[in-house]
Design an enzyme around this catalytic site. Structure first.
Site, PDB file in Angstrom:
ATOM      1  N   HIS A  92      -2.557  -4.300  -7.605  1.00 28.56           N
ATOM      2  CA  HIS A  92      -1.286  -4.352  -6.861  1.00 28.56           C
ATOM      3  C   HIS A  92      -0.407  -5.511  -7.328  1.00 28.56           C
ATOM      4  CE1 HIS A  92      -2.350  -1.683  -3.186  1.00 28.56           C
ATOM      5  NE2 HIS A  92      -1.518  -1.076  -3.991  1.00 28.56           N
ATOM      6  N   ASN A 105       6.907   7.057 -12.391  1.00 29.71           N
ATOM      7  CA  ASN A 105       5.755   6.938 -11.494  1.00 29.71           C
ATOM      8  C   ASN A 105       4.918   5.731 -11.914  1.00 29.71           C
ATOM      9  OD1 ASN A 105       3.888   7.712  -9.448  1.00 29.71           O
ATOM     10  ND2 ASN A 105       2.591   8.690 -10.982  1.00 29.71           N
ATOM     11  N   ARG A 112       2.422  14.045  -4.113  1.00 27.78           N
ATOM     12  CA  ARG A 112       2.718  15.459  -4.394  1.00 27.78           C
ATOM     13  C   ARG A 112       3.264  15.557  -5.810  1.00 27.78           C
ATOM     14  NH1 ARG A 112       2.320  19.176  -0.961  1.00 27.78           N
ATOM     15  NH2 ARG A 112       3.753  20.528  -2.079  1.00 27.78           N
ATOM     16  N   GLU A 157       1.255  -4.352 -10.357  1.00 27.23           N
ATOM     17  CA  GLU A 157       2.229  -3.300 -10.022  1.00 27.23           C
ATOM     18  C   GLU A 157       3.518  -3.905  -9.478  1.00 27.23           C
ATOM     19  OE1 GLU A 157      -0.605   0.508  -8.825  1.00 27.23           O
ATOM     20  OE2 GLU A 157       0.257  -0.707  -7.228  1.00 27.23           O
ATOM     21  N   GLY A 212       3.110  17.715 -15.608  1.00 29.24           N
ATOM     22  CA  GLY A 212       1.651  17.589 -15.557  1.00 29.24           C
ATOM     23  C   GLY A 212       1.217  16.566 -14.523  1.00 29.24           C
ATOM     24  N   ASN A 254       4.680  -1.355  -2.950  1.00 29.60           N
ATOM     25  CA  ASN A 254       5.552  -1.251  -4.129  1.00 29.60           C
ATOM     26  C   ASN A 254       6.995  -1.000  -3.725  1.00 29.60           C
ATOM     27  OD1 ASN A 254       3.978  -1.448  -6.770  1.00 29.60           O
ATOM     28  ND2 ASN A 254       2.674  -0.185  -5.459  1.00 29.60           N
ATOM     29  N   GLY A 297       3.337   1.166   1.171  1.00 26.98           N
ATOM     30  CA  GLY A 297       4.697   0.788   0.792  1.00 26.98           C
ATOM     31  C   GLY A 297       4.844  -0.593   0.167  1.00 26.98           C
ATOM     32  N   HIS A 334       0.891   4.283 -11.822  1.00 29.48           N
ATOM     33  CA  HIS A 334      -0.488   4.745 -11.633  1.00 29.48           C
ATOM     34  C   HIS A 334      -1.457   3.574 -11.827  1.00 29.48           C
ATOM     35  CE1 HIS A 334      -3.598   7.777 -11.320  1.00 29.48           C
ATOM     36  NE2 HIS A 334      -4.242   7.109 -12.255  1.00 29.48           N
ATOM     37  N   ASP A 347       6.468  14.042 -15.807  1.00 30.01           N
ATOM     38  CA  ASP A 347       6.681  15.400 -16.322  1.00 30.01           C
ATOM     39  C   ASP A 347       5.983  16.364 -15.374  1.00 30.01           C
ATOM     40  OD1 ASP A 347       4.008  15.288 -16.905  1.00 30.01           O
ATOM     41  OD2 ASP A 347       4.248  15.312 -19.076  1.00 30.01           O
TER      42      ASP A 347
HETATM   43  C1  GRF Z   1      -0.154   2.249  -5.857  1.00 35.26           C
HETATM   44  O1  GRF Z   1      -1.386   1.654  -6.150  1.00 35.26           O
HETATM   45  C2  GRF Z   1       0.285   3.164  -6.972  1.00 35.26           C
HETATM   46  O2  GRF Z   1      -0.275   2.820  -8.194  1.00 35.26           O
HETATM   47  C3  GRF Z   1      -0.243   4.505  -6.530  1.00 35.26           C
HETATM   48  O3  GRF Z   1      -0.150   4.491  -5.130  1.00 35.26           O
HETATM   49  C4  GRF Z   1      -0.251   3.165  -4.656  1.00 35.26           C
HETATM   50  C5  GRF Z   1       0.855   2.941  -3.677  1.00 35.26           C
HETATM   51  O4  GRF Z   1       0.663   1.762  -2.941  1.00 35.26           O
HETATM   52  N1  GRF Z   1       0.518   5.552  -7.157  1.00 35.26           N
HETATM   53  P1  GRF Z   1       1.822   1.225  -2.001  1.00 35.26           P
HETATM   54  O5  GRF Z   1       2.096   2.294  -0.953  1.00 35.26           O
HETATM   55  O6  GRF Z   1       3.012   0.959  -2.854  1.00 35.26           O
HETATM   56  O7  GRF Z   1       1.275  -0.030  -1.377  1.00 35.26           O
END
Ligand code: GRF
Length: 213
Positions: free
Chosen positions: A166, A102, A86, A169, A138, A13, A11, A104, A136
């Site tokens: 991170h 999303n 999911r 992100e 995919g 992010n 969590g 990634h 989307d």
């Molecule tokens: C992140 O690295 C994101 O890119 C991926 O899942 C991870 C989630 O990390 N989709 P957190 O739970 O937000 O720490």
């Protein structure tokens, strides 16, 4: 817009997104796994949580219907995936076109799927990064909103590279969500995405205001 954040992990992010309140309103946090750190972070922040495991759902569509029922209950208008493992069903993707995003941990289309940081290290790339994209039907294939490169140090291991990723992100995902919320990012036709300007890359500035995916 009222956002749902879909989680399943630590969590970090989610915490970065919640730090944007009240500019970004988070109505509910939904986890596909019980007991994860993200749920504790939501609880602590006083945000409603729901756990929706795949158990008992025959397929992706049935799970998606249950997800949309939660969204209706909380008046959700936009969705951010952050560690949610999911795939969304076609109904949810269509209902939230241009409002479901999303994050990634690689420069897509390289290294989609699970363990993207591990995949990058195993491949031996010298640059990897972070992608924020619309979702989307995919797998990690939706229109790209923004990407930022992260150099792979010669001594990096999975933990150190994950930490670098991170950090990126946590800077760019809340920024994209905030701009989407304000109509400063839009999904056009096909894979074309409009942004009102480049994201701050935390150091070097880049040129250009439009990505074509
Ligand atoms: C992140 O690295 C994101 O890119 C991926 O899942 C991870 C989630 O990390 N989709 P957190 O739970 O937000 O720490």
């Amino acid at each position: 817009m009222r956002w749902a954040v879909l989680v399943g992990g630590t969590g970090s992010n989610l915490a970065a997104i919640l730090a944007r309140r009240p500019a970004v309103e988070v109505g509910v946090v939904v986890s596909h796994r019980p007991g994860v750190g993200a749920l504790a972070i939501a609880d602590q922040a006083g945000v409603a949580t729901e756990v929706l495991t795949a158990k008992g759902f025959p397929d992706r569509d049935a799970y998606g219907e249950a997800l949309r029922a939660i969204f209706r209950r909380y008046g959700i208008q936009a969705v951010a995936l952050a560690g949610f493992l999911r795939w969304l069903d076609a109904g949810t993707v269509a209902a939230f076109r241009g409002r479901v995003v999303n994050l990634h941990p690689s420069l897509l289309p390289a290294f989609p799927g699970l363990n993207a940081v591990r995949q990058a290290l195993d491949w031996g790339v010298r640059v990897t990064g972070v992608t924020v994209h619309f979702v989307d039907e995919g797998h990690d294939s939706g229109p790209i909103i923004w990407q930022e490169a992260v150099r792979v140090g010669l001594d990096d291991d999975e933990a150190s590279l994950t930490a670098k990723i991170h950090a990126v992100e946590h800077r760019i995902y809340p920024e994209v969500i905030g701009r989407l919320d304000q109509g400063r990012i839009r999904l056009l036709e096909g894979r074309r995405v409009w942004l009102d300007g480049p994201l701050d890359d935390g150091g070097e500035r880049e040129q250009g205001t439009r990505t074509d995916g």
